[in-house]
Design a protein around this motif. Structure first.
Motif, PDB file in Angstrom:
ATOM      1  N   GLU A  11      24.884  23.986  46.165  1.00  0.00           N
ATOM      2  CA  GLU A  11      23.532  23.732  45.641  1.00  0.00           C
ATOM      3  C   GLU A  11      23.181  24.712  44.527  1.00  0.00           C
ATOM      4  N   LEU A  12      23.520  25.997  44.722  1.00  0.00           N
ATOM      5  CA  LEU A  12      23.210  26.999  43.704  1.00  0.00           C
ATOM      6  C   LEU A  12      24.044  26.797  42.443  1.00  0.00           C
ATOM      7  N   LEU A  50      13.529  36.021  26.887  1.00  0.00           N
ATOM      8  CA  LEU A  50      14.116  36.530  28.122  1.00  0.00           C
ATOM      9  C   LEU A  50      13.090  36.530  29.244  1.00  0.00           C
ATOM     10  N   ARG A  51      11.890  37.008  28.957  1.00  0.00           N
ATOM     11  CA  ARG A  51      10.832  37.013  29.968  1.00  0.00           C
ATOM     12  C   ARG A  51      10.537  35.589  30.452  1.00  0.00           C
ATOM     13  N   GLU A  52      10.524  34.657  29.519  1.00  0.00           N
ATOM     14  CA  GLU A  52      10.268  33.257  29.863  1.00  0.00           C
ATOM     15  C   GLU A  52      11.351  32.715  30.780  1.00  0.00           C
ATOM     16  N   LEU A  53      12.605  33.004  30.437  1.00  0.00           N
ATOM     17  CA  LEU A  53      13.721  32.516  31.241  1.00  0.00           C
ATOM     18  C   LEU A  53      13.774  33.201  32.607  1.00  0.00           C
ATOM     19  N   GLN A  54      13.413  34.477  32.666  1.00  0.00           N
ATOM     20  CA  GLN A  54      13.393  35.175  33.953  1.00  0.00           C
ATOM     21  C   GLN A  54      12.370  34.560  34.907  1.00  0.00           C
ATOM     22  N   ALA A  55      11.200  34.228  34.375  1.00  0.00           N
ATOM     23  CA  ALA A  55      10.183  33.581  35.216  1.00  0.00           C
ATOM     24  C   ALA A  55      10.698  32.240  35.737  1.00  0.00           C
ATOM     25  N   GLU A  56      11.403  31.528  34.871  1.00  0.00           N
ATOM     26  CA  GLU A  56      11.942  30.236  35.283  1.00  0.00           C
ATOM     27  C   GLU A  56      13.059  30.411  36.312  1.00  0.00           C
ATOM     28  N   ARG A  58      13.249  32.720  38.571  1.00  0.00           N
ATOM     29  CA  ARG A  58      12.579  32.940  39.870  1.00  0.00           C
ATOM     30  C   ARG A  58      12.130  31.615  40.474  1.00  0.00           C
ATOM     31  N   ASP A  59      11.519  30.779  39.639  1.00  0.00           N
ATOM     32  CA  ASP A  59      11.016  29.491  40.116  1.00  0.00           C
ATOM     33  C   ASP A  59      12.140  28.592  40.627  1.00  0.00           C
ATOM     34  N   ARG A  60      13.310  28.722  40.022  1.00  0.00           N
ATOM     35  CA  ARG A  60      14.446  27.872  40.404  1.00  0.00           C
ATOM     36  C   ARG A  60      15.244  28.464  41.581  1.00  0.00           C
TER      37      ARG A  60
END
Length: 410
Positions: A11-12, A50-56, A58-60
């Motif tokens: 899954e990951l 990078l900050r945007e992708l890091q938040a995403e 976490r969400d994923r």
């Protein structure tokens, strides 16, 4: 042994491959552009994409994948074993430099977080481990020194002397990865607390905040001409009467060498896992370039020597992957100490083999392979570095050879 991916890993893998294809790989040029336009090119961790992708991430559910369950009682990571993490680390290696940071799985922070998780006390974990796991700060590991052969960790000369309720630190360090980044707020420093003790009990590790008086970042250092500012660079440091509380010592006096060995084992396999991903990216680029370029009347892909290189690269990468998966399985089932020889084997085999694959991929690209238009040249510099990092090839070969002789002599 069974290397079939379980349901969690499968899954990951699907989640991460989708994230890589949809967001991370397309973001590579954006990250480079934003970092180049930044007021501080060393502050890669503040780059908007990078900050945007890091938040995403976490969400994923793709955050702190590296942290094994035995070091993660509070559930800050994904709770994966080494065998589960191996294919995920390989996938991140394909986005050379960016993906590990997106997932908060970048060195040297991963090794530092594992060190704190294994050996720090509760107050130290609260102050430093928690913000590292949250991606709020960065860190560095200060062991290598310019005046001694640091391939032998017992050689370190930096002094850590007890003075009342404090320790006072004096010495020089270099090749301290990540130290140029202003968000690197904590250093794990290895030095000698008792030069008269047994050879492997002279060293200790201590936490030194970046803003401590007497800690000087002397200069950034280049790797084959690259300053590596896209992951915080490498620095030379000077410690002059640096005073920190005695409570900053990690473990007890004399534990430094053992802590270093505990830290470097997982770090070595992480490097090898990501390096295999680098090699896969190189093969992909090599095949694409060979199909597009024509020389002497036919595509490069129809030239016999190019096909040989690609075939050899495929065989080599598959061999390396199996050796690395076996090592991960050994670490999970027998422990890091029992898997020490296996870790040495992959550390010997992987960087040298991947370096050869990158070299041939650069050759297929012609002049472009040396340029900034492809990721091959910086990847080559990074992989060449790994033949020194976490212990040079020769040290691992000598130790593994000695163990093999001892085994058969017995």
């Amino acid at each position: 042994m069974d290397f079939t991916h379980d349901a969690t890993t499968t899954e990951l893998i699907e989640k991460l491959e989708a994230f890589m294809a949809e967001r991370i790989l397309p973001a590579e040029p954006v990250f480079a552009e934003q970092l180049a336009a930044s007021d501080d090119p060393w502050a890669w961790s503040r780059t908007p994409i990078l900050r945007e992708l890091q938040a995403e991430a976490r969400d994923r559910g793709l955050w702190n994948l590296f942290l094994p369950p035995k070091h993660d009682p509070d559930g800050n990571g994904a709770g994966l074993t080494s065998l589960q993490y191996a294919p995920l680390a390989e996938i991140t290696g394909r986005a050379i430099g960016l993906a590990p940071a997106v997932l908060n799985c970048a060195a040297p922070d991963t090794g530092n977080m594992e060190t704190l998780a294994m050996f720090a006390d509760e107050a130290q974990k609260k102050e430093w481990l928690e913000p590292l796991l949250a991606g709020e700060i960065r860190s560095a590991f200060a062991m290598t020194e310019p005046d001694v052969a640091s391939s032998d960790a017992t050689n370190v000369e930096t002094s850590i002397v007890r003075d009342g309720d404090d320790y006072v630190i004096n010495g020089r360090k270099w090749w301290i990865t990540g130290a140029m980044n202003p968000d690197c707020t904590i250093f794990i420093v290895m030095g000698k607390t008792d030069p008269s003790a047994d050879r492997h009990r002279q060293q200790s590790m201590i936490l030194v905040p970046r803003d401590t008086p007497g800690l000087e970042v002397v200069r950034g250092m280049h790797v084959l001409g690259y300053d590596d500012h896209d992951h915080g660079g490498h620095a030379e440091l000077r410690f002059t009467d640096v005073r920190v509380p005695a409570a900053n010592l990690i473990g007890e006096e004399g534990d430094g060498f053992a802590i270093a060995q505990g830290r470097l084992g997982p770090g070595r396999i992480h490097h090898c896992m990501r390096s295999i991903g680098v090699a896969e990216r190189a093969i992909e680029l090599m095949c694409t370039r060979a199909s597009e370029r024509v020389a002497f009347g036919k595509p490069l892909a129809e030239q016999g020597v190019i096909r040989e290189w690609i075939a050899e690269a495929r065989v080599t990468v598959d061999q390396l992957r199996l050796l690395t998966l076996f090592t991960a399985w050994r670490m999970d089932t027998a422990g890091n100490r029992a898997a020490h020889g296996d870790i040495q084997a992959i550390k010997i085999a992987t960087p040298e083999a991947v370096q050869k694959i990158l070299d041939r991929a650069m050759q297929v690209h012609g002049g472009g392979g040396l340029s900034q238009d492809f990721p091959l040249a910086p990847a080559f510099a990074g992989i060449r570095t790994l033949r020194f990092a976490d212990g040079p090839d020769e040290v691992h070969k000598a130790a593994l050879g000695k163990a093999e002789i001892r085994k058969h002599s017995a």
